[in-house]
Design a protein around this motif. Structure first.
Motif, PDB file in Angstrom:
ATOM      1  N   THR A 213       0.790  -1.240   0.000  1.00 12.72           N
ATOM      2  CA  THR A 213       0.000   0.000   0.000  1.00 12.72           C
ATOM      3  C   THR A 213       0.819   1.285   0.000  1.00 12.72           C
ATOM      4  O   THR A 213       0.341   2.311  -0.493  1.00 12.72           O
ATOM      5  CB  THR A 213      -0.941   0.045   1.225  1.00 12.72           C
ATOM      6  OG1 THR A 213      -0.167   0.010   2.425  1.00 12.72           O
ATOM      7  CG2 THR A 213      -1.927  -1.121   1.193  1.00 12.72           C
ATOM      8  N   LEU A 214       2.014   1.275   0.539  1.00  4.43           N
ATOM      9  CA  LEU A 214       2.757   2.526   0.717  1.00  4.43           C
ATOM     10  C   LEU A 214       3.269   3.115  -0.593  1.00  4.43           C
ATOM     11  O   LEU A 214       3.648   4.285  -0.639  1.00  4.43           O
ATOM     12  CB  LEU A 214       3.927   2.318   1.679  1.00  4.43           C
ATOM     13  CG  LEU A 214       3.549   2.116   3.143  1.00  4.43           C
ATOM     14  CD1 LEU A 214       4.782   1.934   4.010  1.00  4.43           C
ATOM     15  CD2 LEU A 214       2.720   3.298   3.660  1.00  4.43           C
ATOM     16  N   ARG A 215       3.286   2.331  -1.660  1.00  6.50           N
ATOM     17  CA  ARG A 215       3.672   2.865  -2.966  1.00  6.50           C
ATOM     18  C   ARG A 215       2.483   3.519  -3.673  1.00  6.50           C
ATOM     19  O   ARG A 215       2.658   4.138  -4.733  1.00  6.50           O
ATOM     20  CB  ARG A 215       4.259   1.768  -3.847  1.00  6.50           C
ATOM     21  CG  ARG A 215       5.541   1.145  -3.307  1.00  6.50           C
ATOM     22  CD  ARG A 215       6.107   0.131  -4.277  1.00  6.50           C
ATOM     23  NE  ARG A 215       7.214  -0.609  -3.696  1.00  6.50           N
ATOM     24  CZ  ARG A 215       8.483  -0.203  -3.691  1.00  6.50           C
ATOM     25  NH1 ARG A 215       8.802   0.951  -4.230  1.00  6.50           N
ATOM     26  NH2 ARG A 215       9.433  -0.946  -3.152  1.00  6.50           N
ATOM     27  N   LEU A 216       1.300   3.353  -3.112  1.00  8.18           N
ATOM     28  CA  LEU A 216       0.087   3.872  -3.727  1.00  8.18           C
ATOM     29  C   LEU A 216      -0.349   5.150  -3.017  1.00  8.18           C
ATOM     30  O   LEU A 216       0.347   5.671  -2.151  1.00  8.18           O
ATOM     31  CB  LEU A 216      -1.015   2.809  -3.661  1.00  8.18           C
ATOM     32  CG  LEU A 216      -0.650   1.445  -4.262  1.00  8.18           C
ATOM     33  CD1 LEU A 216      -1.769   0.441  -4.017  1.00  8.18           C
ATOM     34  CD2 LEU A 216      -0.353   1.566  -5.752  1.00  8.18           C
ATOM     35  N   ARG A 217      -1.532   5.664  -3.380  1.00  7.58           N
ATOM     36  CA  ARG A 217      -2.027   6.880  -2.752  1.00  7.58           C
ATOM     37  C   ARG A 217      -2.342   6.638  -1.278  1.00  7.58           C
ATOM     38  O   ARG A 217      -2.559   5.509  -0.842  1.00  7.58           O
ATOM     39  CB  ARG A 217      -3.303   7.357  -3.456  1.00  7.58           C
ATOM     40  CG  ARG A 217      -3.109   7.771  -4.891  1.00  7.58           C
ATOM     41  CD  ARG A 217      -4.263   8.666  -5.334  1.00  7.58           C
ATOM     42  NE  ARG A 217      -5.553   8.114  -4.955  1.00  7.58           N
ATOM     43  CZ  ARG A 217      -6.288   7.342  -5.757  1.00  7.58           C
ATOM     44  NH1 ARG A 217      -5.834   7.027  -6.953  1.00  7.58           N
ATOM     45  NH2 ARG A 217      -7.459   6.900  -5.352  1.00  7.58           N
ATOM     46  N   ALA A 218      -2.398   7.737  -0.518  1.00  4.13           N
ATOM     47  CA  ALA A 218      -2.563   7.641   0.932  1.00  4.13           C
ATOM     48  C   ALA A 218      -3.859   6.952   1.330  1.00  4.13           C
ATOM     49  O   ALA A 218      -3.913   6.264   2.360  1.00  4.13           O
ATOM     50  CB  ALA A 218      -2.495   9.029   1.543  1.00  4.13           C
ATOM     51  N   ASP A 219      -4.917   7.125   0.545  1.00  2.00           N
ATOM     52  CA  ASP A 219      -6.198   6.550   0.938  1.00  2.00           C
ATOM     53  C   ASP A 219      -6.198   5.027   0.884  1.00  2.00           C
ATOM     54  O   ASP A 219      -6.995   4.376   1.554  1.00  2.00           O
ATOM     55  CB  ASP A 219      -7.340   7.119   0.086  1.00  2.00           C
ATOM     56  CG  ASP A 219      -7.043   7.045  -1.405  1.00  2.00           C
ATOM     57  OD1 ASP A 219      -5.896   6.720  -1.759  1.00  2.00           O
ATOM     58  OD2 ASP A 219      -7.956   7.337  -2.203  1.00  2.00           O
ATOM     59  N   TYR A 220      -5.291   4.424   0.113  1.00  3.24           N
ATOM     60  CA  TYR A 220      -5.214   2.963   0.080  1.00  3.24           C
ATOM     61  C   TYR A 220      -4.725   2.423   1.422  1.00  3.24           C
ATOM     62  O   TYR A 220      -5.179   1.371   1.881  1.00  3.24           O
ATOM     63  CB  TYR A 220      -4.293   2.492  -1.045  1.00  3.24           C
ATOM     64  CG  TYR A 220      -4.907   2.624  -2.418  1.00  3.24           C
ATOM     65  CD1 TYR A 220      -5.780   1.655  -2.903  1.00  3.24           C
ATOM     66  CD2 TYR A 220      -4.638   3.717  -3.225  1.00  3.24           C
ATOM     67  CE1 TYR A 220      -6.355   1.764  -4.161  1.00  3.24           C
ATOM     68  CE2 TYR A 220      -5.201   3.853  -4.484  1.00  3.24           C
ATOM     69  CZ  TYR A 220      -6.070   2.865  -4.946  1.00  3.24           C
ATOM     70  OH  TYR A 220      -6.645   2.993  -6.177  1.00  3.24           O
ATOM     71  N   LEU A 221      -3.777   3.123   2.042  1.00  2.00           N
ATOM     72  CA  LEU A 221      -3.321   2.706   3.367  1.00  2.00           C
ATOM     73  C   LEU A 221      -4.449   2.833   4.380  1.00  2.00           C
ATOM     74  O   LEU A 221      -4.618   1.966   5.242  1.00  2.00           O
ATOM     75  CB  LEU A 221      -2.127   3.555   3.806  1.00  2.00           C
ATOM     76  CG  LEU A 221      -1.588   3.273   5.216  1.00  2.00           C
ATOM     77  CD1 LEU A 221      -1.054   1.849   5.307  1.00  2.00           C
ATOM     78  CD2 LEU A 221      -0.499   4.273   5.595  1.00  2.00           C
ATOM     79  N   ALA A 222      -5.238   3.902   4.292  1.00  2.00           N
ATOM     80  CA  ALA A 222      -6.368   4.088   5.208  1.00  2.00           C
ATOM     81  C   ALA A 222      -7.355   2.932   5.086  1.00  2.00           C
ATOM     82  O   ALA A 222      -7.832   2.383   6.087  1.00  2.00           O
ATOM     83  CB  ALA A 222      -7.055   5.424   4.921  1.00  2.00           C
ATOM     84  N   ILE A 223      -7.658   2.547   3.842  1.00  2.00           N
ATOM     85  CA  ILE A 223      -8.601   1.446   3.611  1.00  2.00           C
ATOM     86  C   ILE A 223      -8.030   0.141   4.141  1.00  2.00           C
ATOM     87  O   ILE A 223      -8.723  -0.647   4.804  1.00  2.00           O
ATOM     88  CB  ILE A 223      -8.927   1.330   2.111  1.00  2.00           C
ATOM     89  CG1 ILE A 223      -9.670   2.582   1.627  1.00  2.00           C
ATOM     90  CG2 ILE A 223      -9.762   0.081   1.837  1.00  2.00           C
ATOM     91  CD1 ILE A 223      -9.805   2.666   0.128  1.00  2.00           C
ATOM     92  N   ALA A 224      -6.753  -0.108   3.853  1.00  2.00           N
ATOM     93  CA  ALA A 224      -6.136  -1.368   4.265  1.00  2.00           C
ATOM     94  C   ALA A 224      -6.054  -1.483   5.781  1.00  2.00           C
ATOM     95  O   ALA A 224      -6.307  -2.563   6.349  1.00  2.00           O
ATOM     96  CB  ALA A 224      -4.735  -1.480   3.661  1.00  2.00           C
ATOM     97  N   THR A 225      -5.717  -0.405   6.465  1.00  2.00           N
ATOM     98  CA  THR A 225      -5.559  -0.475   7.922  1.00  2.00           C
ATOM     99  C   THR A 225      -6.885  -0.647   8.644  1.00  2.00           C
ATOM    100  O   THR A 225      -6.993  -1.450   9.576  1.00  2.00           O
ATOM    101  CB  THR A 225      -4.836   0.778   8.445  1.00  2.00           C
ATOM    102  OG1 THR A 225      -5.478   1.957   7.927  1.00  2.00           O
ATOM    103  CG2 THR A 225      -3.380   0.779   8.022  1.00  2.00           C
ATOM    104  N   ILE A 226      -7.911   0.094   8.216  1.00  2.00           N
ATOM    105  CA  ILE A 226      -9.194  -0.035   8.909  1.00  2.00           C
ATOM    106  C   ILE A 226      -9.815  -1.401   8.632  1.00  2.00           C
ATOM    107  O   ILE A 226     -10.443  -2.006   9.507  1.00  2.00           O
ATOM    108  CB  ILE A 226     -10.161   1.107   8.500  1.00  2.00           C
ATOM    109  CG1 ILE A 226     -11.339   1.158   9.484  1.00  2.00           C
ATOM    110  CG2 ILE A 226     -10.656   0.951   7.067  1.00  2.00           C
ATOM    111  CD1 ILE A 226     -12.218   2.381   9.282  1.00  2.00           C
TER     112      ILE A 226
END
Length: 328
Positions: free
Chosen positions: A84-97
């Motif tokens: 996820t960290l190579r992608l946009r910030a919102d992908y990390l938000a989705i993955a973590t929640i």
């Protein structure tokens, strides 16, 4: 006096420590690096269950369980960060929640009851921690009072908070910390200077997740039990609230924010609980019942947070320029 006693005891108590540690991790993620982690409860859960499962299920020594509880959030951060960290910030938000909810459901699943204890969770792992308690009795200073067990938790907890703040302060004053701040502002510019942005983001995610794991371990030791429902998404949002109240990108912001948050939550809750109880309550039943009193504190604290975001979005101790907030 009873209301103030409850409020100050909560502001200085173990619950505030848990959220301070969790918010320190979020401060590394969001405040300093700009990472949107909405699953801090998941990092806390793997830390807590790493300890409990090691000791109760696999009968390992207590200190080995502490080690497992510290390694588990690091592994989770790597697993989440790599894709996820190579992608946009919102992908990390989705993955973590999503991962936090998945972990909570797995820990409470009937199929894994023999390992994680199901919905009832696990207990019986905290005796070593409790036996280390050097205090013979609790303390009552009038405005604050704590039992013997809580006093030991306070000693350990606030020591962990102080060491965590000292570590964050030292790291953020170093070249490594300045790179993180630069990534938060403009990661393309940092990348153009030859810095490996992905690597720095991963390090920040691991460090913040580790603080979350420490918060989970401390919470598990304080409660002497781990229950999956304790690590819901609400936990992450409360930690974010503490961070925003105190001010992101400030070393002491999460700590002061957690203290203020629990002072208000406990004080307002105690006031309305007393105002709606008894045969002749202060507030008439047509205005508010004792059942509604517990919900009103959330409404008022939420309203206060909204006003804070409108009139001082950087938080109480935050810097508008530091967070690049429009100063007009």
């Amino acid at each position: 006096m009873q209301i103030l006693n409850s409020a100050f005891s909560s502001a200085l108590g173990p619950q505030a420590i848990v959220f301070a540690l969790a918010a320190i991790g979020l401060n590394v993620h969001f405040g300093y690096t700009g990472l949107l982690n909405f699953g801090q409860a998941g990092f806390m859960a793997v830390g807590a269950f790493g300890l409990a499962v090691s000791v109760v299920t696999f009968d390992l020594p207590f200190w080995v369980g502490i080690g497992v509880g510290l390694i588990a959030p690091i592994v989770l951060a790597i697993v989440l960060g790599v894709p996820t960290l190579r992608l946009r910030a919102d992908y990390l938000a989705i993955a973590t929640i999503a991962s936090a909810e998945i972990l909570r459901l797995i820990f409470g699943a009937v199929e894994f009851k023999d390992v994680f204890g199901g919905t009832n969770g696990l207990n019986g792992y905290a005796s070593t921690f409790q036996n280390l308690n050097p205090y013979n009795s609790g303390i009552d200073l009038g405005i604050v009072s704590f039992r013997r067990g809580d006093l030991w938790s306070l000693t350990v907890g606030w020591t962990l908070v102080a060491l965590s703040c000292l570590l964050v302060w030292a790291l953020m004053r170093s070249p490594w910390g300045r790179v993180l701040r630069s990534i938060r502002e403009d990661e393309d510019a940092v990348r153009s200077l030859g810095k490996n942005v992905f690597f720095y983001k991963m390090q920040a995610l691991v460090l913040g997740g580790l603080f979350g794991g420490i918060a989970g371990i401390f919470y598990a030791l304080k409660q002497a039990s781990v229950v999956p429902t304790d690590y819901s998404t609400q936990f992450t949002f409360f930690a974010y609230t503490a961070l925003l109240i105190g001010g992101a990108a400030r070393v002491l912001g999460p700590v002061v924010g957690a203290m203020i948050f629990w002072f208000l939550m406990s004080g307002v809750g105690s006031f309305f609980s007393q105002a709606t109880s008894g045969a002749d309550p202060l507030l008439p039943t047509w205005l508010m019942s004792d059942v509604q009193a517990s919900v009103v504190r959330l409404i008022l604290v939420g309203l206060g947070l909204m006003l804070l975001m409108i009139y001082r979005p950087q938080g109480i101790f935050g810097d508008r320029k530091e967070l690049a907030i429009d100063a007009r």
